[in-house]
Design a protein around this motif. Structure first.
Motif, PDB file in Angstrom:
ATOM      1  N   LEU A  56       0.363   5.384   0.905  1.00 33.10           N
ATOM      2  CA  LEU A  56      -0.462   6.465   1.444  1.00 33.10           C
ATOM      3  C   LEU A  56       0.328   7.761   1.331  1.00 33.10           C
ATOM      4  CD1 LEU A  56      -2.910   7.564   3.078  1.00 33.10           C
ATOM      5  CD2 LEU A  56      -1.636   6.989   5.156  1.00 33.10           C
TER       6      LEU A  56
ATOM      7  N   LYS B 214      -6.953  -2.649   6.102  1.00 30.98           N
ATOM      8  CA  LYS B 214      -6.453  -3.566   5.078  1.00 30.98           C
ATOM      9  C   LYS B 214      -5.238  -4.338   5.572  1.00 30.98           C
ATOM     10  CE  LYS B 214      -8.424  -0.730   1.451  1.00 30.98           C
ATOM     11  NZ  LYS B 214      -8.409   0.677   1.097  1.00 30.98           N
TER      12      LYS B 214
ATOM     13  N   TYR C  41      -8.263   3.391   6.774  1.00 25.59           N
ATOM     14  CA  TYR C  41      -8.539   2.372   5.760  1.00 25.59           C
ATOM     15  C   TYR C  41      -7.308   1.488   5.536  1.00 25.59           C
ATOM     16  CZ  TYR C  41     -12.620   5.246   4.599  1.00 25.59           C
ATOM     17  OH  TYR C  41     -13.786   5.963   4.651  1.00 25.59           O
ATOM     18  N   ILE C  42      -6.132   2.108   5.539  1.00 21.64           N
ATOM     19  CA  ILE C  42      -4.904   1.327   5.358  1.00 21.64           C
ATOM     20  C   ILE C  42      -4.730   0.349   6.516  1.00 21.64           C
ATOM     21  CG2 ILE C  42      -2.385   1.463   5.390  1.00 21.64           C
ATOM     22  CD1 ILE C  42      -3.460   2.239   2.710  1.00 21.64           C
TER      23      ILE C  42
ATOM     24  N   SER D 251      -8.091   8.003   5.557  1.00 25.30           N
ATOM     25  CA  SER D 251      -7.280   7.178   4.662  1.00 25.30           C
ATOM     26  C   SER D 251      -6.326   6.289   5.452  1.00 25.30           C
ATOM     27  CB  SER D 251      -6.487   8.066   3.695  1.00 25.30           C
ATOM     28  OG  SER D 251      -7.346   8.730   2.797  1.00 25.30           O
TER      29      SER D 251
ATOM     30  N   GLN E 293      -3.737   4.467  -1.980  1.00 28.89           N
ATOM     31  CA  GLN E 293      -4.934   4.907  -1.267  1.00 28.89           C
ATOM     32  C   GLN E 293      -5.455   6.219  -1.847  1.00 28.89           C
ATOM     33  OE1 GLN E 293      -6.673   3.226   1.200  1.00 28.89           O
ATOM     34  NE2 GLN E 293      -8.152   4.854   0.852  1.00 28.89           N
ATOM     35  N   TYR E 294      -6.727   6.209  -2.170  1.00 31.61           N
ATOM     36  CA  TYR E 294      -7.389   7.397  -2.707  1.00 31.61           C
ATOM     37  C   TYR E 294      -8.160   8.090  -1.586  1.00 31.61           C
ATOM     38  CZ  TYR E 294     -10.402  10.250  -5.680  1.00 31.61           C
ATOM     39  OH  TYR E 294     -11.052  11.295  -6.261  1.00 31.61           O
TER      40      TYR E 294
ATOM     41  N   HIS F 223       4.305  -1.260   3.373  1.00 39.51           N
ATOM     42  CA  HIS F 223       3.588   0.011   3.292  1.00 39.51           C
ATOM     43  C   HIS F 223       4.569   1.152   3.083  1.00 39.51           C
ATOM     44  CE1 HIS F 223       0.627   3.089   3.925  1.00 39.51           C
ATOM     45  NE2 HIS F 223       1.244   3.550   4.992  1.00 39.51           N
TER      46      HIS F 223
ATOM     47  N   THR G  54       0.840  -1.199   0.000  1.00 41.49           N
ATOM     48  CA  THR G  54       0.000   0.000   0.000  1.00 41.49           C
ATOM     49  C   THR G  54       0.873   1.246   0.000  1.00 41.49           C
ATOM     50  OG1 THR G  54      -0.166  -0.183   2.423  1.00 41.49           O
ATOM     51  CG2 THR G  54      -1.994  -1.055   1.126  1.00 41.49           C
TER      52      THR G  54
END
Length: 295
Positions: A44, A58, A54-55, A51, A102-103, A71, A42
């Motif tokens: 970020l 996941k 959310y990471i 956000s 990540q959006y 990450h 991921t």
């Protein structure tokens, strides 16, 4: 307005997600026993709290499934060059099988360009133009997660799709358009007559009122009301917006008084979207493993 008393069969996403994630866990175990640890990386950019949350979700899910989850956290003032360098490093890393940016990203960065820089086979969201082209051509590859999750939800609850009329309200690139392609394909869980309408269509409700399956994907809170639904139809709420932390779905809850089956306001399509993210990730790891194994 119709009564808000629910008569519809509820279609929660959690049981569907559990089945999908159980499958991922079993495939992950098989890969690890063969010496390959599946990996979802991921990226970020910035310090947006939602956000970052959310990471973390996941990453916890990845750990539960036996994935590694490298990450990269870049500062909010990161340049395009630095972001693209980070993407290139993960693209080139053979231990990384799937990659998520990540959006949203900060306004000075071009998210579309960043997505284009991701190796298509590592595109866990299934939104790279190469993967959308694969979907259009019926070629196997990462599939957009929310559309794939909706197909899985319909299949899980044995909602008839083949030969039925499916109307999708919304034409967005992340949901409406790819979902239309997915459900029109010749497969037991698809093979539907699909119509895509949107708010630019005059009297769009004349299409939704005839649908066997109505899928709301407009991102307009409350746009689907009971008078827009054919009695007994299946209604799937795919589009949402947020007001702060409150989720505002496209489908008004009163539609449950008319529909034959309906997703709940919270916990419908969301869990299946996350599960399909990991379905894409495990498939990417399996593809990488097969490339390494001599035939």
């Amino acid at each position: 307005m119709a009564s808000t008393t629910s008569t519809a069969r509820m279609l929660p996403g959690a049981p569907v997600a559990r089945r999908l994630l159980d499958d991922v866990a079993e495939r992950s175990r098989a890969l690890r026993e063969s010496g390959t640890v599946p990996s979802l990386a991921t990226i970020l950019v910035g310090d947006d709290a939602a956000s970052a949350g959310y990471i973390r979700i996941k990453q916890r899910q990845a750990a539960d499934l036996g994935f590694s989850s490298p990450h990269v956290h870049l500062p909010a003032d990161t340049t395009e060059d630095v972001l693209h360098h980070a993407i290139a490093d993960l693209n080139d890393d053979p231990a990384v099988h799937a990659l998520l940016i990540q959006y949203p990203v900060p306004d000075h960065l071009d998210y579309a360009a960043a997505l284009m820089a991701v190796a298509p086979d590592k595109d866990v969201d299934g939104m790279h133009p190469t993967n959308l082209g694969r979907l259009a051509a019926g070629i196997a590859g990462p599939t957009p997660c929310t559309p794939a999750g909706i197909e899985a939800l319909l299949a899980h609850y044995e909602i008839p799709i083949r030969g039925r009329e499916v109307v999708i309200l919304g034409r967005g690139a992340t949901l409406g358009r790819p979902l239309a392609m997915l459900l029109a394909q010749k497969r037991p869980t698809a093979d539907a007559a699909v119509t895509v309408v949107h708010t630019g269509v005059e009297d769009w409700a004349r299409y939704t009122r005839r649908a066997d399956v109505l899928i709301a994907a407009a991102g307009v809170p409350g746009i689907v009301q009971p008078e827009h639904v054919r009695p007994g139809a299946t209604v799937i709420g795919g589009g949402v917006r947020y007001a702060g932390r409150r989720l505002l779905p496209d489908v008004d809850e009163s539609c449950a008084a008319v529909a034959g089956a309906i997703t709940p306001r919270v916990g419908g399509v969301g869990p299946t979207t996350v599960a399909m993210l990991f379905q894409n990730a495990i498939a990417a790891a399996e593809r990488a493993f097969r490339r390494q194994v001599p035939m």
